[in-house]
Write a protein that holds these residues in place. Structure first.
Motif, PDB file in Angstrom:
ATOM      1  N   PHE A 257       1.204  -1.129  -0.420  1.00 33.06           N
ATOM      2  CA  PHE A 257      -0.126   0.884  -0.420  1.00 33.06           C
ATOM      3  C   PHE A 257       0.826   1.347  -0.384  1.00 33.06           C
ATOM      4  O   PHE A 257       0.603   2.137  -0.474  1.00 33.06           O
TER       5      PHE A 257
ATOM      6  N   VAL B  71       0.141   2.648  -3.444  1.00 29.84           N
ATOM      7  CA  VAL B  71      -1.232   3.199  -3.595  1.00 29.84           C
ATOM      8  C   VAL B  71      -1.282   4.623  -2.966  1.00 29.84           C
ATOM      9  O   VAL B  71      -2.312   4.985  -2.842  1.00 29.84           O
TER      10      VAL B  71
ATOM     11  N   VAL C 255      -3.744  -6.996  -4.129  1.00 28.81           N
ATOM     12  CA  VAL C 255      -3.743  -6.929  -3.255  1.00 28.81           C
ATOM     13  C   VAL C 255      -4.455  -7.677  -3.046  1.00 28.81           C
ATOM     14  O   VAL C 255      -4.635  -8.243  -1.338  1.00 28.81           O
TER      15      VAL C 255
ATOM     16  N   GLY D  90      -1.181  -1.660   6.235  1.00 30.81           N
ATOM     17  CA  GLY D  90      -1.203  -1.031   4.672  1.00 30.81           C
ATOM     18  C   GLY D  90      -2.022   0.355   4.919  1.00 30.81           C
ATOM     19  O   GLY D  90      -0.924   0.802   3.899  1.00 30.81           O
ATOM     20  N   SER D  91      -2.667   0.923   5.721  1.00 31.30           N
ATOM     21  CA  SER D  91      -2.829   2.158   5.700  1.00 31.30           C
ATOM     22  C   SER D  91      -1.967   2.804   6.616  1.00 31.30           C
ATOM     23  O   SER D  91      -1.916   3.799   6.174  1.00 31.30           O
TER      24      SER D  91
ATOM     25  N   PHE E 170      -0.062   3.861   3.276  1.00 31.96           N
ATOM     26  CA  PHE E 170      -0.452   4.947   2.812  1.00 31.96           C
ATOM     27  C   PHE E 170      -0.768   6.209   3.511  1.00 31.96           C
ATOM     28  O   PHE E 170      -0.919   7.450   2.675  1.00 31.96           O
TER      29      PHE E 170
END
Length: 395
Positions: free
Chosen positions: A25, A28, A118, A144-145, A148
């Motif tokens: 991520f 992303v 993902v 992952g967040s 991000f």
């Protein structure tokens, strides 16, 4: 295995999977808010940006299920590493381009490579949860967040200081790191779906599965205008690059809170259908309000709802789709979920390009009926699904 050894193994497993999600991520977090800014810096019009962003999404409609489904037969972590390495190569090739056609083609090819990233990571993680080796999906996925958020902040700073030209190089480097992380991620010991490897005929997907997939796809698609034109709209309101980075970060911080508090829902089966329905209802409220020209403080408050419209929808769809999928086709099921979401997202992204040009912030109002359709489909899935699953969930 003794309890201390089991606990140590679980922590090591969680750390390896957390690193995999974190680096998946990283790119992303740069792509979603700032790739449209890079496209605009190349002189593309609003409609052209909409098409470029929609092409890879639509490409994933046709390839996500097949690419992810390879994880039912191959080692998922090795496949994940290969896909990330290919994406890195394509992003390096994208950096010097300044014409619409080569930009669109290379973006589409990178989307093919990334279409399985993902869902394969989710398969690797949820299989460890089902096997009892990992306790909580959410506490692994939240990293992952976290990356991000960090890349949102870094992207805003980089663009403010150096310009948008850096974005493709950052994406290439992020995918390269993700490829290395995938190599150290554990694969299920007996394969994701032993039935396929033993030659058993694969079972089909029934109506409740498709209703759940459709509901999740609709909720996901309500974010199309935000992902494509949120940053550009906020810039038109006079928000700085750093403020835009923080707006994205606040939404993901709310998402992280949901993963921390309720990450175990990914192992609770059909309860996830209710979470999709809640996310659909909140999405209608969120994007209806976003159609107004809100000030920075109110926009920050509105971004907190991302924890529900994305976080709850993501956990709910993982739980429901995994519960409704045949045991031998869980990787394929995740691919179907991605493909359906890509179709809905692609259609709404193209539409957003036209609506943003015509109505500006009115584009966000068009997301409301999509959210309500998701709510209806989730309700139908609840009515048609069995009352309980082997994962311990009950509607």
């Amino acid at each position: 295995m003794s309890p201390p050894l089991r606990s140590g193994f679980s922590r090591l497993l969680a750390a390896r999977l957390s690193l995999m999600h974190a680096l998946n991520f990283l790119g992303v977090g740069f792509y979603l808010p700032f790739f449209p800014v890079w496209l605009a810096s190349k002189g593309l019009s609003d409609v052209d940006i909409g098409y470029v962003l929609a092409i890879p999404i639509l490409v994933r409609v046709f390839v996500a299920s097949s690419v992810t489904g390879l994880g039912d037969r191959l080692q998922p972590n090795l496949l994940l590493a290969l896909l990330n390495a290919l994406a890195a190569t394509l992003y390096f090739a994208l950096a010097p381009q300044d014409q619409l056609v080569p930009i669109a083609v290379l973006t589409a090819l990178s989307a093919i490579a990334l279409s399985g990233v993902v869902p394969l990571a989710d398969v690797l993680t949820t299989e460890q949860v089902k096997a009892g080796a990992l306790r909580d999906y959410g506490r692994v996925r939240l990293w992952g967040s976290v990356t991000f958020v960090l890349s949102n902040l870094a992207g805003g700073h980089l663009i403010a200081q150096h310009g948008a030209w850096l974005i493709p190089f950052v994406l290439a480097g992020s995918s390269s790191l993700a490829a290395l992380a995938a190599l150290q991620a554990p694969s299920p010991a007996s394969g994701v779906v032993s039935g396929v490897r033993q030659g058993a005929p694969p079972a089909g997907f029934e109506l409740p599965f498709w209703l759940a997939v459709g509901a999740a796809a609709c909720v996901n698609a309500t974010h199309a205008a935000l992902y494509a034109f949120g940053s550009l709209h906020w810039r038109s309101l006079g928000f700085s690059g750093e403020a835009i980075g923080w707006l994205w970060a606040v939404g993901v911080l709310a998402e992280i809170a949901v993963f921390l508090i309720a990450g175990g829902i990914a192992a609770r089966g059909l309860v996830g259908l209710r979470w999709i329905a809640i996310a659909a209802l909140v999405a209608a409220l969120r994007f209806g309000a976003m159609s107004a020209d809100l000030n920075l403080s109110l926009t920050f408050l509105l971004q907190l709802l991302h924890g529900i419209t994305f976080g709850c929808a993501h956990l709910g769809s993982l739980a429901a789709v995994s519960a409704l999928a045949p045991d031998a086709r869980r990787a394929t099921a995740q691919g179907r979920l991605v493909a359906a979401g890509a179709l809905a997202m692609g259609v709404m992204t193209v539409l957003s390009g036209y609506l943003y040009r015509l109505f500006g912030p009115g584009v966000f109002l068009a997301m409301v009926p999509v959210a309500l359709l998701g709510l209806v489909l989730a309700a139908l899935a609840i009515l048609r699904a069995p009352g309980n699953t082997g994962l311990g969930g009950r509607i």
